[in-house]
Design a protein around this motif. Structure first.
Motif, PDB file in Angstrom:
ATOM      1  N   GLY A  22      60.935 -27.252 -22.950  1.00 18.35           N
ATOM      2  CA  GLY A  22      62.293 -26.948 -22.501  1.00 18.35           C
ATOM      3  C   GLY A  22      63.342 -27.684 -23.323  1.00 18.35           C
ATOM      4  N   TYR A  35      68.503 -25.753 -24.629  1.00 20.04           N
ATOM      5  CA  TYR A  35      68.927 -25.768 -23.234  1.00 20.04           C
ATOM      6  C   TYR A  35      70.434 -25.962 -23.189  1.00 20.04           C
ATOM      7  CZ  TYR A  35      69.088 -30.800 -24.070  1.00 20.04           C
ATOM      8  OH  TYR A  35      69.366 -32.026 -24.597  1.00 20.04           O
ATOM      9  N   THR A  43      70.520 -28.894 -15.788  1.00 17.19           N
ATOM     10  CA  THR A  43      70.056 -28.465 -17.108  1.00 17.19           C
ATOM     11  C   THR A  43      69.303 -27.143 -16.996  1.00 17.19           C
ATOM     12  OG1 THR A  43      69.832 -30.755 -17.783  1.00 17.19           O
ATOM     13  CG2 THR A  43      68.628 -29.143 -19.080  1.00 17.19           C
ATOM     14  N   TYR A  44      69.591 -26.219 -17.914  1.00 14.15           N
ATOM     15  CA  TYR A  44      68.907 -24.926 -17.920  1.00 14.15           C
ATOM     16  C   TYR A  44      68.218 -24.733 -19.276  1.00 14.15           C
ATOM     17  CZ  TYR A  44      71.781 -24.145 -13.813  1.00 14.15           C
ATOM     18  OH  TYR A  44      72.359 -24.271 -12.591  1.00 14.15           O
ATOM     19  N   CYS A  45      66.876 -24.619 -19.275  1.00 15.75           N
ATOM     20  CA  CYS A  45      66.153 -24.483 -20.541  1.00 15.75           C
ATOM     21  C   CYS A  45      65.958 -23.020 -20.906  1.00 15.75           C
ATOM     22  CB  CYS A  45      64.812 -25.214 -20.479  1.00 15.75           C
ATOM     23  SG  CYS A  45      63.524 -24.309 -19.614  1.00 15.75           S
ATOM     24  N   PRO A  86      65.481 -20.154 -15.552  1.00 12.13           N
ATOM     25  CA  PRO A  86      64.806 -21.093 -16.447  1.00 12.13           C
ATOM     26  C   PRO A  86      63.692 -21.820 -15.697  1.00 12.13           C
ATOM     27  CG  PRO A  86      67.163 -21.253 -16.751  1.00 12.13           C
ATOM     28  CD  PRO A  86      66.948 -20.351 -15.562  1.00 12.13           C
TER      29      PRO A  86
END
Lengths: 353, 124
Positions: A246, A250, A259-261, A271
């Protein structure tokens, strides 16, 4: 006295020899087994490093570079005249030999990973803004709309013709680099090279061993450190070593700090948060290793362990979880070195208890 | 012992001294640690030790500039005037066998060493 002069002369010659072993150099030039050439190619949105050993190395690198550019032109979603772009634009395409191999591999991975591997997530990737790096946190409606267009079970493969369902788009990037590194190994072999390495933006595959017979040493990126700093080393021969994590791409939602991977779950559209920081697959099959690195990341440690136990003849793996713990499948227990130590995942579930 | 023998001995001694001096010079010049090699268009233009902190400006064709930094056992390109700055984004490297590449400027910064722990590649 003459003897003394001879001694003096030979001393002088010896000193000269230490820096220029002319005889040895001639012999090495003849064999060139331990001489390498390295080349860098920019393709598939990354910089690739290719190296090959032996007297055929330049010929092999020329052929490998041409092969990489050919596959990039065929598989790129960013090039409007690629086969994949044509499929995404028109909804149907007659597959070339290479694409057919990729599509067949994609179907079998999709089935074996119970849908974790899916080449139709492209509309979701675009919704989140990952391809263009213009990130966007989607609404539930947007997600539902994109998810309705995802699913490999809705692709139709009849003979060599692949057709998409309404609104679908595919991206073979999840196995494309692995297929490419695999092809480079074949190109090396055909050119008479027995020792070589490629790194396609961090996807590594090696041919044979190093010329002195020692194993290739491949570092595994430390997910929390800057690029190039490693958490472990794996020593391999004739294997691909491919990592997904990830941390590669991101974005952070500034209002929540979340946090968005870039690895999306094809079932939820979100995600992935599987508890893993990275998955590295070691396999002689680069395409399989590439596809599995992403899929097993989605499955999480438990699901991935079960998957490995069922398919351990095809690959081995190194997992790093979000706490930084390293897990290594049994087949690699003597091949991995890690300063922080690691836990071996045994082949049989019973001995784990 | 005649004069000629003495001069021969002197010559021999002189040669031995020169040989030893050469040997010492070669040994001293060799650094067992990891070396930072800067290549521009394939040619090695600079060679630094990874253990000595420094800044260095790499000049390339067409007024290209890459600012190199060595510190804390790592080397990286701090800034560059190339179009995409991919070389700067590659971050720090610290193991023999790793490299940073700037294709537009034809610059390769590589770490080489006799270190048996050298890496052949890093997967990320």
């Amino acid at each position: 006295m003459k003897r003394l002069m001879c001694f003096a002369l030979s001393l002088l010659l010896l000193t000269g020899c230490a820096s220029a072993p002319a005889g040895q150099r001639a012999a090495a030039a003849e064999l060139e087994a331990d001489v390498s050439s390295t080349r860098h190619v920019e393709a598939m949105d990354t910089i690739m490093a290719l190296s090959a050993y032996g007297s055929n190395r330049e010929k092999a690198l020329d052929a490998a570079e041409a092969e990489i550019l050919r596959l990039d032109a065929l598989l790129s979603t960013g090039k409007p005249d690629s086969e994949v772009s044509e499929l995404n634009r028109t909804g149907t395409v007659t597959l070339s030999e290479d694409s057919k191999k990729l599509v067949n591999c994609a179907f079998s991975l999709h089935e074996e990973t119970d849908g974790a591997f899916d080449v139709t997530v492209y509309p979701l990737m675009q919704l989140w803004g990952f391809p263009e790096k213009e990130y966007h946190l989607p609404t539930q409606e947007e997600l539902a709309d994109a998810l309705a267009r995802v699913g490999m079970d809705r692709l139709r493969l009849e003979g060599d013709t692949l057709s998409l369902d309404e609104g679908q788009e595919i991206d073979l990037g999840g196995i494309g680099k692995g297929y490419t590194s695999q092809r480079v190994m074949e190109v090396y072999r055909q050119a008479g090279v027995t020792s070589g390495l490629v790194s396609l933006g961090g996807n590594v595959q090696c041919l044979g061993t190093k010329p002195d017979g020692s194993l290739w040493r491949v570092g595994i990126q430390d997910p929390w450190k800057t690029e190039g700093e490693i958490a472990a080393v794996v020593e391999v021969e004739d294997q691909a070593v491919i990592t997904s994590g990830g941390y590669e791409r991101y974005f952070v939602d500034e209002s929540t700090g979340e946090t968005y991977c870039h690895i999306l779950d094809p079932k939820t559209g979100w995600p992935v948060k599987s508890g893993l920081a990275s998955v590295s697959i070691v396999s002689p099959d680069g395409m399989l290793a590439d596809g599995l690195s992403t899929s097993l990341y989605i499955l999480g440690l438990e699901g991935a362990t079960q998957f490995w136990r069922d398919h351990s003849e095809q690959f081995q793996a190194i997992f790093i979880d979000n706490q930084g713990q390293i897990f290594v499948t049994e087949g690699l227990k003597d091949a991995v070195q890690a300063d922080a130590g690691f836990t071996v995942i045994p082949q049989s579930e019973k001995s784990a208890g | 012992m005649n004069k000629r023998l003495r001069s021969d001995l002197l010559l021999l001694g002189g040669l031995a001294a020169v040989g030893l001096a050469l040997f010492a010079l070669l040994s001293l010049g060799r650094d067992d640690g990891v070396q930072v090699l800067v290549r521009v268009d394939g040619v090695v233009t600079q060679r630094f030790s990874l253990s000595e902190p420094r800044s260095y400006t790499i000049q390339t064709r067409d007024e290209g500039v890459n600012e190199l930094r060595i510190d804390d056992g790592a080397v990286w390109l701090e800034s560059a005037n190339c179009p995409d700055c991919l070389c700067v984004k590659q971050g720090k490297i610290r193991y023999a066998g790793e490299s940073i590449i700037c294709l537009p400027h034809g610059v390769v910064v590589e770490l080489s060493g006799q270190d048996e722990l050298a890496l052949d590649a890093v997967t990320q």
